[in-house]
Design a protein around this motif. Structure first.
Motif, PDB file in Angstrom:
ATOM      1  N   GLY A 183       0.793  -1.223   0.000  1.00 11.06           N
ATOM      2  CA  GLY A 183       0.000   0.000   0.000  1.00 11.06           C
ATOM      3  C   GLY A 183       0.823   1.270   0.000  1.00 11.06           C
ATOM      4  O   GLY A 183       0.295   2.341   0.296  1.00 11.06           O
ATOM      5  N   ARG A 184       2.093   1.182  -0.374  1.00 15.69           N
ATOM      6  CA  ARG A 184       2.958   2.359  -0.366  1.00 15.69           C
ATOM      7  C   ARG A 184       3.001   3.065  -1.723  1.00 15.69           C
ATOM      8  O   ARG A 184       3.323   4.246  -1.797  1.00 15.69           O
ATOM      9  CB  ARG A 184       4.362   1.986   0.094  1.00 15.69           C
ATOM     10  CG  ARG A 184       4.391   1.535   1.556  1.00 15.69           C
ATOM     11  CD  ARG A 184       5.789   1.559   2.109  1.00 15.69           C
ATOM     12  NE  ARG A 184       6.534   0.361   1.760  1.00 15.69           N
ATOM     13  CZ  ARG A 184       7.849   0.226   1.968  1.00 15.69           C
ATOM     14  NH1 ARG A 184       8.545   1.232   2.464  1.00 15.69           N
ATOM     15  NH2 ARG A 184       8.454  -0.908   1.643  1.00 15.69           N
ATOM     16  N   SER A 202       2.513   5.739  -8.744  1.00 14.51           N
ATOM     17  CA  SER A 202       2.701   6.961  -7.975  1.00 14.51           C
ATOM     18  C   SER A 202       2.699   6.596  -6.499  1.00 14.51           C
ATOM     19  O   SER A 202       2.247   5.511  -6.108  1.00 14.51           O
ATOM     20  CB  SER A 202       1.599   7.984  -8.279  1.00 14.51           C
ATOM     21  OG  SER A 202       0.331   7.471  -7.915  1.00 14.51           O
ATOM     22  N   VAL A 203       3.205   7.498  -5.665  1.00 15.63           N
ATOM     23  CA  VAL A 203       3.215   7.258  -4.226  1.00 15.63           C
ATOM     24  C   VAL A 203       1.776   7.289  -3.714  1.00 15.63           C
ATOM     25  O   VAL A 203       0.986   8.166  -4.089  1.00 15.63           O
ATOM     26  CB  VAL A 203       4.074   8.315  -3.505  1.00 15.63           C
ATOM     27  CG1 VAL A 203       4.003   8.124  -1.987  1.00 15.63           C
ATOM     28  CG2 VAL A 203       5.520   8.223  -3.983  1.00 15.63           C
ATOM     29  N   ALA A 204       1.423   6.342  -2.868  1.00 15.57           N
ATOM     30  CA  ALA A 204       0.056   6.230  -2.356  1.00 15.57           C
ATOM     31  C   ALA A 204      -0.113   7.053  -1.085  1.00 15.57           C
ATOM     32  O   ALA A 204       0.853   7.270  -0.344  1.00 15.57           O
ATOM     33  CB  ALA A 204      -0.273   4.770  -2.057  1.00 15.57           C
ATOM     34  N   PRO A 205      -1.340   7.521  -0.820  1.00 18.89           N
ATOM     35  CA  PRO A 205      -1.597   8.161   0.475  1.00 18.89           C
ATOM     36  C   PRO A 205      -1.451   7.141   1.597  1.00 18.89           C
ATOM     37  O   PRO A 205      -1.481   5.931   1.356  1.00 18.89           O
ATOM     38  CB  PRO A 205      -3.041   8.645   0.343  1.00 18.89           C
ATOM     39  CG  PRO A 205      -3.650   7.780  -0.710  1.00 18.89           C
ATOM     40  CD  PRO A 205      -2.540   7.453  -1.665  1.00 18.89           C
ATOM     41  N   GLU A 206      -1.285   7.610   2.808  1.00 14.57           N
ATOM     42  CA  GLU A 206      -1.097   6.715   3.942  1.00 14.57           C
ATOM     43  C   GLU A 206      -2.323   5.814   4.113  1.00 14.57           C
ATOM     44  O   GLU A 206      -3.464   6.267   4.012  1.00 14.57           O
ATOM     45  CB  GLU A 206      -0.868   7.518   5.218  1.00 14.57           C
ATOM     46  CG  GLU A 206      -0.554   6.670   6.435  1.00 14.57           C
ATOM     47  CD  GLU A 206      -0.240   7.505   7.660  1.00 14.57           C
ATOM     48  OE1 GLU A 206      -0.083   6.912   8.752  1.00 14.57           O
ATOM     49  OE2 GLU A 206      -0.154   8.744   7.525  1.00 14.57           O
ATOM     50  N   MET A 207      -2.061   4.528   4.368  1.00 12.49           N
ATOM     51  CA  MET A 207      -3.146   3.553   4.521  1.00 12.49           C
ATOM     52  C   MET A 207      -3.818   3.729   5.882  1.00 12.49           C
ATOM     53  O   MET A 207      -3.156   3.682   6.923  1.00 12.49           O
ATOM     54  CB  MET A 207      -2.591   2.130   4.409  1.00 12.49           C
ATOM     55  CG  MET A 207      -3.628   1.040   4.550  1.00 12.49           C
ATOM     56  SD  MET A 207      -4.795   0.972   3.157  1.00 12.49           S
ATOM     57  CE  MET A 207      -3.668   0.551   1.815  1.00 12.49           C
TER      58      MET A 207
END
Length: 389
Positions: A183-184, A202-207
């Protein structure tokens, strides 16, 4: 409660949004109702949605995935790619993806260790950090572009050394897949059209945090709401979880036992199945579903919707279902798109003149809809291969 195979086929038409009066307005509604759409073959997402929305369009799927970002492509059940509603990502992640990522990390570290002692956990952490920094700088990038930016991702590992099928692979693909499972990072637009299986990242928002047991309970509840009745074996197969986790989740949900042809099944104790079965029959329907469609792959026990004698023609040796033709909740044949755009199909079961006429009309409509697209099933079943030979 006893539910016959015929009743289960009726329920499938309703719950899987395939009966005409049940069609959805948006692709998001389809993904939420079906608890995700199989996405290992990118074309399946669009074609599964097409069969279930009132006004199907590849652009609607594109909007949901890449503009509104109300849907996300991620690894979850059985380590398979699915497209799921973004607001349900924590449910899929904490119930399933998190455990898969731990196993994936262990496998990658084992492969790295075989190349030398310096390829250890610290080396992998540094490679991941460099990949995330590059993605933050670039905003979005494909695997090839990102690998060029990060030298560590250009390193290689050898799979099955000494075997006839030995293969050398770059670390980059493994690292990106692992970061996505954790999930990163997240997959964005494909590098080609909607049939492409290569994506930008792309970079994911914090899970968001979620208790894994609660996540598993919610996922099982949603499966029962769409796929029930089903057995514990069906659930364990679909989720990829150990039976113990399946039974633990079921113990948190109010269910009722149902007598099925293959044994004891379960339904939600909310009365909705009884309510649906009490309704008048839906109008007869035919459907052309893609390979790996949720209806084709939703249960381990499949005799109630596909003749066991036909299964070797419709599923490959690994159990992946190819493109199928349906009539009133039953797989009755297969289809494929030939190189010239023609939709070729074959019925394996004779369900009468009305069914054949509906299938002929469905094939013509699909051929017109795909007039400007060419697709090849990523996991072709034996009959799929015959139809395109």
């Amino acid at each position: 409660m006893r539910i016959t195979p015929a009743e289960r086929r009726r329920l499938l038409g309703h719950r899987h949004l395939l009966a005409p009066r049940e069609r959805a307005g948006l692709v998001e509604d389809v993904a939420e109702t079906l608890v995700g759409l199989h996405a290992t073959d990118a074309a399946s997402v669009v074609l599964s949605a097409r069969a279930r929305v009132r006004e199907p369009s590849p652009a609607d799927v594109d909007r949901a995935l890449y503009e509104d970002r109300t849907l996300l492509r991620m690894h979850c059940m059985r380590r398979t790619l699915f497209v799921v509603p973004t607001d349900l990502v924590p449910v899929f992640h904490h119930s399933t993806s998190e455990a898969i990522a731990k196993r994936e990390r262990a496998v990658l570290l084992k492969h790295l260790a075989a190349t030398g002692p310096a390829r250890n956990d610290r080396w992998l952490n540094n490679a991941e950090r460099a990949a995330l920094e590059a993605l933050t700088r670039l905003g979005e990038a494909g695997a090839v572009e990102l690998t060029a930016e990060v030298p560590a991702l250009q390193e290689t590992i050898v799979l099955s050394p000494g075997k006839p099928y030995q293969a050398t692979q770059r670390v980059g693909g493994w690292v990106l897949r692992l970061l996505a499972m954790e999930g990163r990072i997240r997959r964005g637009r494909p590098l080609g059209g909607w049939t492409s299986n290569q994506f930008r990242y792309s970079v994911a928002p914090e899970m968001p945090a979620m208790d894994p047991a609660e996540a598993r309970t919610e996922l099982v509840r949603r499966w029962l709401a769409c796929y029930g009745p089903g057995t514990v074996d069906d659930l364990a197969w679909w989720t990829g979880w150990p039976n113990g986790q399946v039974r633990e989740a079921l113990g948190r949900i109010a269910t009722t036992e149902a007598e099925l042809a293959e044994g004891t099944g379960l339904v939600l104790a909310d009365g909705r199945i009884e309510e649906t079965l009490a309704q008048e029959d839906a109008a007869p329907w035919a459907a052309f579903l893609p390979g790996l469609d949720p209806a084709t792959m939703g249960w381990k026990h499949r005799d109630w919707y596909v003749d066991p004698a036909h299964r070797p023609l419709l599923y490959d040796s690994a159990g992946n279902g190819g493109p199928t033709v349906w009539w009133n909740g039953e797989i009755v044949g297969a289809w494929a798109q030939r190189a010239d755009g023609e939709i070729a199909w074959r019925l394996l079961s004779d369900r009468g003149a009305e069914a054949r006429a509906a299938v002929e009309a469905g094939a013509a409509a699909l051929q017109e809809w795909l007039a400007h697209y060419r697709m090849v099933a990523r996991f072709p079943a034996p009959l799929t291969k015959e139809l395109t030979a």
